[in-house]
Design a protein around this motif. Structure first.
Motif, mmCIF file in Angstrom:
data_model
loop_
_atom_site.group_PDB
_atom_site.id
_atom_site.type_symbol
_atom_site.label_atom_id
_atom_site.label_comp_id
_atom_site.label_asym_id
_atom_site.label_seq_id
_atom_site.Cartn_x
_atom_site.Cartn_y
_atom_site.Cartn_z
ATOM 1 N N LEU A 1 3.358 -0.933 4.195
ATOM 2 C CA LEU A 1 2.698 0.361 4.018
ATOM 3 C C LEU A 1 3.706 1.484 3.893
ATOM 4 O O LEU A 1 4.728 1.478 4.576
ATOM 5 C CB LEU A 1 1.878 0.714 5.265
ATOM 6 N N VAL B 1 0.864 -1.183 0.000
ATOM 7 C CA VAL B 1 0.000 0.000 0.000
ATOM 8 C C VAL B 1 0.898 1.229 0.000
ATOM 9 O O VAL B 1 1.610 1.500 0.976
ATOM 10 C CB VAL B 1 -0.945 0.021 1.223
ATOM 11 N N ALA C 1 -7.772 -0.577 -0.023
ATOM 12 C CA ALA C 1 -7.072 -1.761 0.495
ATOM 13 C C ALA C 1 -7.799 -2.324 1.712
ATOM 14 O O ALA C 1 -7.990 -3.536 1.826
ATOM 15 C CB ALA C 1 -5.625 -1.415 0.836
ATOM 16 N N PRO D 1 -5.192 3.514 0.263
ATOM 17 C CA PRO D 1 -5.284 2.699 1.480
ATOM 18 C C PRO D 1 -6.716 2.390 1.899
ATOM 19 O O PRO D 1 -6.976 1.315 2.457
ATOM 20 C CB PRO D 1 -4.561 3.539 2.538
ATOM 21 N N THR E 1 1.991 -7.252 5.109
ATOM 22 C CA THR E 1 1.519 -5.997 4.530
ATOM 23 C C THR E 1 2.619 -4.965 4.705
ATOM 24 O O THR E 1 3.161 -4.812 5.801
ATOM 25 C CB THR E 1 0.224 -5.516 5.221
ATOM 26 N N LYS F 1 -1.148 -4.843 -5.093
ATOM 27 C CA LYS F 1 -0.793 -3.427 -4.942
ATOM 28 C C LYS F 1 -2.029 -2.554 -4.809
ATOM 29 O O LYS F 1 -3.021 -2.770 -5.497
ATOM 30 C CB LYS F 1 -0.016 -2.929 -6.173
ATOM 31 N N TYR F 2 -1.892 -1.539 -3.940
ATOM 32 C CA TYR F 2 -2.937 -0.528 -3.797
ATOM 33 C C TYR F 2 -2.302 0.850 -3.706
ATOM 34 O O TYR F 2 -1.386 1.061 -2.916
ATOM 35 C CB TYR F 2 -3.761 -0.751 -2.525
#
Length: 159
Positions: A83, A35, A67, A64, A81, A60-61
């Motif tokens: 971030l 993310v 996600a 957020p 994960t 993939k994002y």
């Protein structure tokens, strides 16, 4: 020193230079959720994880909030994960707060990789069960960081 508690208990601190274990037929490929609001960073992560182990599945994002919505609806949760801290719609603290409030998602391993880790940010992330890591400027050093993060979740299976 490991700050995550029981989730990563026993992880050897200061361990570097990890070679990925070859996947055996009874192992499921790891899934990593990425993310970050920067497409170039997401692409770099994907390339690095492919280089570490071509069997790693990355999701993939850029957003957020999307996600979080998709995580709540997903039948397969990520093993790890990663971030970014600073994102326009929601920073890593907001993401983690939402994640930790959901009983199904609360124990997901989360690491924050960003350009800098101020002491107050590191403390706040730690309270939410995540560590802060500074993006390494060199490709090889960044790859080693990602290998180390993968090693932390070996044996921890998302359910």
């Amino acid at each position: 020193q490991c700050k995550i508690g029981a989730l990563y208990e026993g992880f050897p601190t200061g361990y570097h230079g990890i070679d990925p274990k070859p996947m055996t037929t009874n192992q499921k490929p790891k899934q990593v959720l990425l993310v970050d609001d920067d497409q170039d960073d997401l692409d770099l992560y994907v390339d690095l994880f492919k280089d570490i182990d071509p069997n790693i599945r990355t999701v993939k994002y850029l957003d957020p909030t999307k996600a979080i919505v998709d995580l709540r609806q997903s039948s397969q949760l990520p093993d790890l994960t990663i971030l970014d801290f600073n994102m326009p719609k929601m920073n890593a603290l907001g993401f983690l707060q939402l994640l930790r409030q959901d009983s199904r998602l609360a124990r997901l391993p989360v690491e924050v990789v960003t350009t800098g880790c101020a002491p107050d940010v590191t403390k706040a992330l730690s309270a939410l069960g995540a560590d802060c890591h500074v993006k390494a400027p060199r490709f090889d050093d960044f790859k080693v960081l990602l290998q180390r993060l993968l090693k932390r979740v070996d044996g921890v299976v998302a359910s």
